[in-house]
Design an enzyme around this catalytic site. Structure first.
Site, mmCIF file in Angstrom:
data_model
loop_
_atom_site.group_PDB
_atom_site.id
_atom_site.type_symbol
_atom_site.label_atom_id
_atom_site.label_comp_id
_atom_site.label_asym_id
_atom_site.label_seq_id
_atom_site.Cartn_x
_atom_site.Cartn_y
_atom_site.Cartn_z
ATOM 1 N N ASN A 224 0.854 -1.234 0.010
ATOM 2 C CA ASN A 224 0.017 -0.029 0.115
ATOM 3 C C ASN A 224 0.907 1.326 0.093
ATOM 4 O OD1 ASN A 224 -0.095 -1.207 2.816
ATOM 5 N ND2 ASN A 224 -1.277 0.702 3.291
ATOM 6 N N ASP A 225 0.935 2.146 1.027
ATOM 7 C CA ASP A 225 1.331 3.551 0.714
ATOM 8 C C ASP A 225 2.678 3.578 0.312
ATOM 9 O OD1 ASP A 225 -1.248 3.598 2.180
ATOM 10 O OD2 ASP A 225 -0.380 4.521 3.920
ATOM 11 N N GLN B 68 4.715 0.273 2.206
ATOM 12 C CA GLN B 68 3.819 -0.450 3.093
ATOM 13 C C GLN B 68 3.710 -1.870 2.364
ATOM 14 O OE1 GLN B 68 2.208 0.302 6.333
ATOM 15 N NE2 GLN B 68 4.154 1.442 6.129
ATOM 16 N N ASP C 167 1.480 8.272 10.712
ATOM 17 C CA ASP C 167 1.967 8.715 9.386
ATOM 18 C C ASP C 167 2.758 10.025 9.481
ATOM 19 O OD1 ASP C 167 0.489 6.520 8.627
ATOM 20 O OD2 ASP C 167 -1.198 7.795 7.649
ATOM 21 N N GLU D 147 -5.418 10.770 7.134
ATOM 22 C CA GLU D 147 -4.259 10.064 6.879
ATOM 23 C C GLU D 147 -3.400 10.653 6.131
ATOM 24 O OE1 GLU D 147 -5.635 5.305 7.735
ATOM 25 O OE2 GLU D 147 -5.871 6.192 5.564
HETATM 26 C C1 FRU Z 1 -3.181 4.731 4.613
HETATM 27 C C2 FRU Z 1 -2.795 3.747 5.813
HETATM 28 C C3 FRU Z 1 -1.983 4.759 6.871
HETATM 29 C C4 FRU Z 1 -1.288 3.734 7.611
HETATM 30 C C5 FRU Z 1 -0.918 2.458 6.514
HETATM 31 C C6 FRU Z 1 -1.080 1.122 7.110
HETATM 32 O O1 FRU Z 1 -3.522 3.616 3.637
HETATM 33 O O2 FRU Z 1 -4.058 3.312 6.611
HETATM 34 O O3 FRU Z 1 -2.590 5.471 7.669
HETATM 35 O O4 FRU Z 1 0.048 4.097 8.310
HETATM 36 O O5 FRU Z 1 -2.116 2.833 5.581
HETATM 37 O O6 FRU Z 1 -0.617 0.134 6.223
#
Ligand code: FRU
Length: 480
Positions: A42-43, A59, A162, A220
């Site tokens: 993800n991020d 991530q 974050d 976020e």
């Molecule tokens: C955004 C999020 C962030 C968090 C991460 C966890 O997509 O929810 O806020 O740090 O993903 O993977």
């Protein structure tokens, strides 16, 4: 390295090895976008150009195609085009991060790379704890965990994460995505002189401040930076209700332009504007590179938006990043352009056409592919212009309505679904296609539409359609 850390690394590498072949057989694997070798990405995290090299962390959950105790995967590049998958940067091995090394950022300090991230902890009853942690690296590859530097302040729930850190006039600042005790989305701002002791200045922005009313229950992935003389806050708010063509995705990602008062910590700002109008875009992160460019990469998906229906799950991987984009601010509006370096992806010879269409649908010889860049410019559209990619994604501009539309076949139920924005005139369309992704830059990035799509693997077609007369110059490049 602790034994837990070693164990997690070994298990992750084993997952990569065991599934390498299966993953590589997926026809929807992308060719020039960053993906996880296995599991879920993800991020984007810790994006930086450091000592000449770009680092982009992400991530990563290697063990399943779902969310959970995240690792920080690591890619590096010298040109934003060819990326090397580096050893894992962080595993969730310590008590203060046992349920995930969540998103964060990096910054150089005295020639060392400081990595700030959220240690996510859940107890047996599912109660969350959050720690903003630091890890330091001398070589950009091995990170030495120093543990928490920021504990949850009063006034917030444990949805506090974050950290994005930057330096201004000799001091360090950190924004953290937050939820207040009243369950409203906020961006908390901290200040430090040494990256160790952090003082909370207050909320730089959020619901019920700076002219906003209710604006979501959680914000976020904040990112605050200077762009062309203004301050820009990028954030991913959760809890906005769809309004006309706006906020159509489950969660949003966009920006406010304003001025941060560095003495009070408060951001005065204008309206929230979505950065990308397509289906799949979230948690963008930026960095300023050594050329002084403000670069952005985002996750090409949205949390909780039918993630588990993605067909790539059958091949044990899910999600990818967007291409890197350069940001410019003009008349208070952010323009996004594919970074110049992506021209290096072009292979073979370009195909050019002077196009005139009149109430017809056409294909052009040589204009097809799974991995390609299309540019249509000097467009003059009488009524309507459409481009259909892989028999699935349709990009269209209707002049009378003043609307641009991206339409795709839903990977959930096969229905047609769309995202739209108002657009006065379409003069230029630049599209990056990569097997199962489309990124469409409109009028030099004034608007961008991004999505995943899952076409029939054999369909490489591009069809053009006009209502009334459409004239333009078409250019197509095959990409690596
Ligand atoms: C955004 C999020 C962030 C968090 C991460 C966890 O997509 O929810 O806020 O740090 O993903 O993977």
């Amino acid at each position: 390295m602790t034994t837990r850390d070693e164990q997690l690394r070994d298990e992750a590498l084993q997952m990569v090895e065991e599934n390498e072949e299966l993953v590589s057989q997926d026809p929807y694997r992308l060719s020039y976008h960053l993906m996880p070798p296995v599991g879920l990405l993800n991020d984007p995290n810790g994006f930086i150009q450091w000592k000449g090299t770009y680092h982009l962390f992400y991530q990563w959950l290697p063990f399943k195609t779902d969310h959970g105790a995240k690792f920080w995967g690591h890619y590096s590049s010298t040109d934003l085009v060819d990326w090397t998958h580096e050893p894992i940067a962080l595993t969730p091995s310590e008590w203060f991060e046992k349920n995930g090394c969540y998103s964060g950022s990096t910054i150089d300090h005295d020639g060392k790379l400081y990595l700030f991230y959220t240690g996510n902890v859940k107890d047996e009853a599912g109660n969350r704890e959050t720690y903003q942690c630091v890890a330091i690296s001398e070589d950009g590859l091995d990170f030495d965990k120093k543990g928490p530097v920021v504990h949850l302040p009063d006034g917030y729930t444990a949805h506090f994460r974050d950290p994005k850190v930057w330096k201004k006039d000799g001091l360090y600042y950190m924004v953290v995505g937050a939820q207040s005790k009243e369950l409203t989305g906020k961006v908390a701002l901290f200040r430090s002189s040494d990256l160790e002791e952090w003082e909370l200045m207050g909320n730089a922005a959020g619901s019920y401040q700076g002219g906003l009313h209710d604006f979501g229950y959680m914000w976020e992935c904040p990112d605050l930076f200077e762009l062309d003389g203004n301050d820009v806050l990028i954030v991913s708010p959760q809890g906005l209700e769809a309004k006309g063509m706006n906020y159509q995705n489950v969660y949003q990602a966009g920006y406010f332009v304003g001025k941060l008062d560095y003495s009070t910590g408060s951001l005065s700002h204008g309206e929230f504007v979505e950065l990308d109008r397509g289906f799949d875009f979230y948690a963008p992160q930026t960095t300023e590179d050594e050329k002084g460019r403000r670069l952005l990469v985002a996750w090409m998906s949205v949390p909780d938006q039918n993630e588990q229906d993605h067909p790539t799950i059958a091949y044990k991987w899910i999600h990818n990043m967007t291409i890197p984009r350069e940001l410019k601010l003009m008349n208070g509006h952010i323009y996004q352009q594919p970074v110049e370096e992506l021209k290096q992806l072009r292979k073979g010879s370009a195909v050019y056409y002077d196009v005139t269409l009149l109430d017809e649908e056409r294909v052009f010889e040589g204009v097809a592919g799974k991995s390609m860049e299309l540019i249509v410019e000097e467009l003059a559209i009488e009524e309507e212009f459409q481009v259909r990619i892989g028999g699935d994604v349709r990009l269209s501009f209707n002049r009378k309505q003043g609307v641009f539309t991206m339409e795709r076949t839903s990977y959930v139920d096969g229905s047609r679904e769309k995202r739209q924005c108002e657009l006065h005139q379409l003069t230029k369309l630049q599209v990056y296609v990569d097997h199962s992704s489309v990124e469409a830059f409109i009028n030099d990035g004034a608007e961008v539409f991004t999505c995943r799509f899952f076409p029939s693997p054999k369909d490489e077609s591009v069809r053009f359609m006009a209502r009334g007369e459409v004239k333009g110059k078409l250019e197509k490049y095959g990409l690596k």
